[in-house]
Design a protein around this motif. Structure first.
Motif, mmCIF file in Angstrom:
data_model
loop_
_atom_site.group_PDB
_atom_site.id
_atom_site.type_symbol
_atom_site.label_atom_id
_atom_site.label_comp_id
_atom_site.label_asym_id
_atom_site.label_seq_id
_atom_site.Cartn_x
_atom_site.Cartn_y
_atom_site.Cartn_z
ATOM 1 N N ALA A 72 0.819 -1.214 0.000
ATOM 2 C CA ALA A 72 0.000 0.000 0.000
ATOM 3 C C ALA A 72 0.855 1.268 0.000
ATOM 4 O O ALA A 72 0.368 2.350 -0.355
ATOM 5 C CB ALA A 72 -0.931 -0.004 1.213
ATOM 6 N N TYR A 73 2.140 1.132 0.392
ATOM 7 C CA TYR A 73 3.021 2.304 0.434
ATOM 8 C C TYR A 73 3.490 2.719 -0.960
ATOM 9 O O TYR A 73 4.127 3.770 -1.107
ATOM 10 C CB TYR A 73 4.222 2.022 1.339
ATOM 11 N N ALA A 74 3.196 1.903 -1.969
ATOM 12 C CA ALA A 74 3.578 2.281 -3.336
ATOM 13 C C ALA A 74 2.937 3.604 -3.736
ATOM 14 O O ALA A 74 3.558 4.419 -4.429
ATOM 15 C CB ALA A 74 3.177 1.173 -4.316
ATOM 16 N N ALA A 75 1.679 3.824 -3.301
ATOM 17 C CA ALA A 75 0.965 5.053 -3.676
ATOM 18 C C ALA A 75 1.675 6.306 -3.165
ATOM 19 O O ALA A 75 2.015 7.192 -3.960
ATOM 20 C CB ALA A 75 -0.477 5.003 -3.188
ATOM 21 N N PRO A 76 1.934 6.442 -1.842
ATOM 22 C CA PRO A 76 2.647 7.645 -1.398
ATOM 23 C C PRO A 76 4.067 7.743 -1.938
ATOM 24 O O PRO A 76 4.570 8.844 -2.160
ATOM 25 C CB PRO A 76 2.633 7.527 0.139
ATOM 26 N N VAL A 77 4.720 6.583 -2.173
ATOM 27 C CA VAL A 77 6.081 6.618 -2.735
ATOM 28 C C VAL A 77 6.058 7.214 -4.138
ATOM 29 O O VAL A 77 6.876 8.088 -4.478
ATOM 30 C CB VAL A 77 6.705 5.201 -2.747
ATOM 31 N N LEU A 98 2.893 10.373 -11.115
ATOM 32 C CA LEU A 98 1.644 10.943 -10.603
ATOM 33 C C LEU A 98 0.467 10.002 -10.864
ATOM 34 O O LEU A 98 -0.341 9.727 -9.964
ATOM 35 C CB LEU A 98 1.396 12.285 -11.284
ATOM 36 N N ILE A 99 0.374 9.497 -12.075
ATOM 37 C CA ILE A 99 -0.725 8.599 -12.431
ATOM 38 C C ILE A 99 -0.596 7.273 -11.687
ATOM 39 O O ILE A 99 -1.589 6.729 -11.168
ATOM 40 C CB ILE A 99 -0.776 8.361 -13.952
ATOM 41 N N LEU A 100 0.620 6.734 -11.602
ATOM 42 C CA LEU A 100 0.817 5.482 -10.869
ATOM 43 C C LEU A 100 0.428 5.639 -9.402
ATOM 44 O O LEU A 100 -0.215 4.757 -8.815
ATOM 45 C CB LEU A 100 2.278 5.033 -10.979
ATOM 46 N N GLY A 101 0.805 6.780 -8.803
ATOM 47 C CA GLY A 101 0.440 7.033 -7.412
ATOM 48 C C GLY A 101 -1.061 7.167 -7.236
ATOM 49 O O GLY A 101 -1.636 6.658 -6.263
ATOM 50 N N SER A 102 -1.722 7.831 -8.188
ATOM 51 C CA SER A 102 -3.176 8.016 -8.114
ATOM 52 C C SER A 102 -3.911 6.682 -8.267
ATOM 53 O O SER A 102 -4.877 6.410 -7.550
ATOM 54 C CB SER A 102 -3.645 8.975 -9.215
ATOM 55 N N VAL A 103 -3.440 5.855 -9.203
ATOM 56 C CA VAL A 103 -4.031 4.529 -9.387
ATOM 57 C C VAL A 103 -3.831 3.693 -8.122
ATOM 58 O O VAL A 103 -4.757 3.018 -7.637
ATOM 59 C CB VAL A 103 -3.414 3.806 -10.608
ATOM 60 N N GLY A 104 -2.618 3.753 -7.573
ATOM 61 C CA GLY A 104 -2.322 3.000 -6.355
ATOM 62 C C GLY A 104 -3.197 3.410 -5.195
ATOM 63 O O GLY A 104 -3.714 2.562 -4.455
ATOM 64 N N LEU A 105 -3.384 4.720 -5.032
ATOM 65 C CA LEU A 105 -4.203 5.209 -3.924
ATOM 66 C C LEU A 105 -5.667 4.809 -4.108
ATOM 67 O O LEU A 105 -6.351 4.434 -3.145
ATOM 68 C CB LEU A 105 -4.073 6.727 -3.816
ATOM 69 N N PHE A 107 -6.677 2.166 -5.628
ATOM 70 C CA PHE A 107 -6.737 0.733 -5.329
ATOM 71 C C PHE A 107 -6.740 0.490 -3.817
ATOM 72 O O PHE A 107 -7.491 -0.353 -3.319
ATOM 73 C CB PHE A 107 -5.555 0.006 -5.978
ATOM 74 N N VAL A 108 -5.902 1.229 -3.086
ATOM 75 C CA VAL A 108 -5.844 1.084 -1.624
ATOM 76 C C VAL A 108 -7.195 1.414 -0.998
ATOM 77 O O VAL A 108 -7.713 0.657 -0.154
ATOM 78 C CB VAL A 108 -4.750 1.992 -1.023
ATOM 79 N N MET A 109 -7.784 2.528 -1.402
ATOM 80 C CA MET A 109 -9.076 2.928 -0.847
ATOM 81 C C MET A 109 -10.165 1.924 -1.222
ATOM 82 O O MET A 109 -11.037 1.597 -0.417
ATOM 83 C CB MET A 109 -9.446 4.327 -1.339
ATOM 84 N N GLY A 110 -10.108 1.442 -2.471
ATOM 85 C CA GLY A 110 -11.072 0.439 -2.900
ATOM 86 C C GLY A 110 -10.915 -0.859 -2.124
ATOM 87 O O GLY A 110 -11.907 -1.516 -1.774
ATOM 88 N N ALA A 128 -10.393 9.220 -3.645
ATOM 89 C CA ALA A 128 -9.176 8.809 -4.358
ATOM 90 C C ALA A 128 -9.433 8.716 -5.862
ATOM 91 O O ALA A 128 -8.581 9.096 -6.672
ATOM 92 C CB ALA A 128 -8.694 7.465 -3.809
ATOM 93 N N PHE A 129 -10.614 8.225 -6.233
ATOM 94 C CA PHE A 129 -10.968 8.141 -7.655
ATOM 95 C C PHE A 129 -11.043 9.546 -8.271
ATOM 96 O O PHE A 129 -10.643 9.757 -9.414
ATOM 97 C CB PHE A 129 -12.298 7.417 -7.813
ATOM 98 N N SER A 130 -11.529 10.513 -7.486
ATOM 99 C CA SER A 130 -11.584 11.902 -7.962
ATOM 100 C C SER A 130 -10.188 12.436 -8.241
ATOM 101 O O SER A 130 -9.973 13.164 -9.214
ATOM 102 C CB SER A 130 -12.283 12.789 -6.916
ATOM 103 N N LEU A 131 -9.224 12.073 -7.380
ATOM 104 C CA LEU A 131 -7.839 12.486 -7.612
ATOM 105 C C LEU A 131 -7.332 11.895 -8.918
ATOM 106 O O LEU A 131 -6.676 12.581 -9.713
ATOM 107 C CB LEU A 131 -6.952 12.026 -6.457
ATOM 108 N N LEU A 132 -7.642 10.631 -9.148
ATOM 109 C CA LEU A 132 -7.212 9.973 -10.386
ATOM 110 C C LEU A 132 -7.818 10.666 -11.607
ATOM 111 O O LEU A 132 -7.113 10.933 -12.592
ATOM 112 C CB LEU A 132 -7.614 8.497 -10.361
#
Length: 369
Positions: A72-77, A98-105, A107-110, A128-132
């Motif tokens: 799950a730390y992939a998103a903030p990284v 940026l896109i990889l982090g948004s997708v990761g976040l 996924f984490v929230m989902g 999180a989806f809104s950020l993506l």
């Protein structure tokens, strides 16, 4: 459990602070700071740094720590890497991270919603989806005024979900929770409508924002904890004043809509991002920082100073926007930056003092034994 070393958590927290400071600096550059020289950070980077570099990294880190899964730390990284790449002059790779982090976040929230299918997790997943969505539009070259609603939805829906989660003590009726969810879904639908008719969509969003703020004022436990002391009372004051800014932003949006640029555009966005979002950051700092660093932040009445400055100078900034007085707007902007830095500095000072106090106690105990 997949425990991550505290040093990693603190390192990512520092990178979130880098995003914040760089974002504040670029915001001042937009207002004319160092206009005689080449700025270290582009003024265009203000929005991406504040939303992704700071809020994305911080929220991603907090959610990853709550989930206790290393992946799950992939998103903030990735979001932190996007900040560094942007600051050192690699916008292409920065957008990719940026896109990889948004997708990761997302996924984490989902995944959190999958584990616990509660309304508050659904709301945070939608944030999180809104950020993506916002970031996909951003890297595709969409004008910023068409993106900011999606960017704003990210911290706002995250906060709405967290408040609903923390307010289980108040036990809002199921019907009230469903009304809250409908208001939020309607708000997201209104953001979609802005891409068809900008004015109508934003006025719909503004009306729904007032409804959301009213719901929070009615059901948030802050109405009870404001009678408490220290951090608990402080947090309640931050929360309720933040909800007040949501109402003002809604009324502002009903009156003016959301222009594509200019003073009114500036005023409305900073009601949301400074008046509401930073009030929420001030409110939750005493909970988030210990969960990430393992260190409590001792209370001090000093923290009322940056809170008063935050709201006072935001009022000055809004007055400058409405009256089209650029110098007044600049004074308010500098005051807001000072308030945020004073708050961050206060947190760092209190944490440092606490760490040295604990070390002194430990040394004293060993000496006595």
């Amino acid at each position: 459990m997949n425990k991550v070393p505290t040093s990693v958590l603190v390192g990512l927290l520092i990178l979130a602070a880098v995003g914040l400071l760089a974002g504040l600096y670029s915001g001042l550059v937009r207002l004319g700071l160092l206009s005689f020289a080449t700025p270290l950070v582009s003024p265009i980077a203000h929005g991406p740094l504040m939303i992704n570099g700071f809020l994305g990294t911080l929220i991603g880190l907090e959610r990853a720590a709550a989930l206790e899964k290393k992946w799950a730390y992939a998103a903030p990284v990735f979001l932190a890497a996007s900040t560094i790449l942007l600051l050192i002059g690699f916008p292409g790779p920065s957008n990719g991270a940026l896109i990889l982090g948004s997708v990761g976040l997302t996924f984490v929230m989902g995944y959190l919603y999958y584990l616990q299918p509660k309304i508050y997790h659904l709301i945070m997943a939608l944030g999180a989806f809104s950020l993506l969505v916002g970031n996909l539009l951003f890297v595709s070259g969409t004008p910023i005024y068409s993106i900011v609603g999606w960017w704003a939805a990210f911290p706002m829906l995250t906060i709405f979900g967290e408040r609903l989660e923390l307010n289980r003590i108040m036990r809002p009726p199921k019907r009230a929770q469903h009304i809250f969810t409908v208001l939020i879904l309607g708000w997201l639908a209104s953001l979609s409508i802005t891409h068809i008719d900008h004015t109508i969509g934003w006025r719909m969003a503004s009306l729904l924002l007032i409804g959301i703020a009213g719901w929070l004022i009615k059901y948030d436990i802050a109405r009870k904890t404001i009678k408490s002391v220290e951090w608990t009372k402080y947090s309640a004051i931050c929360l309720l004043t933040g909800y007040g800014w949501l109402i003002l932003a809604g009324l502002f949006g009903l009156r003016y809509g959301l222009p594509t640029a200019g003073p009114i555009y500036d005023g409305l966005l900073h009601m949301l991002f400074v008046g509401f979002v930073f009030s929420m950051i001030f409110a939750h700092a005493s909970v988030i920082i210990p969960s990430l660093s393992g260190k409590l932040v001792p209370w001090h009445t000093y923290f009322y100073l940056p809170l008063i400055l935050l709201h006072g100078f935001l009022l000055v900034r809004i007055a400058g926007d409405i009256l089209e007085l650029h110098q007044v707007r600049i004074i308010g902007s500098y005051g807001n930056v000072a308030a945020i830095i004073l708050f961050l500095g206060g947190i760092m000072y209190q944490l440092t003092k606490e760490i040295f106090s604990q070390k002194s106690e430990s040394i004293s105990t060993k000496t006595q034994s």
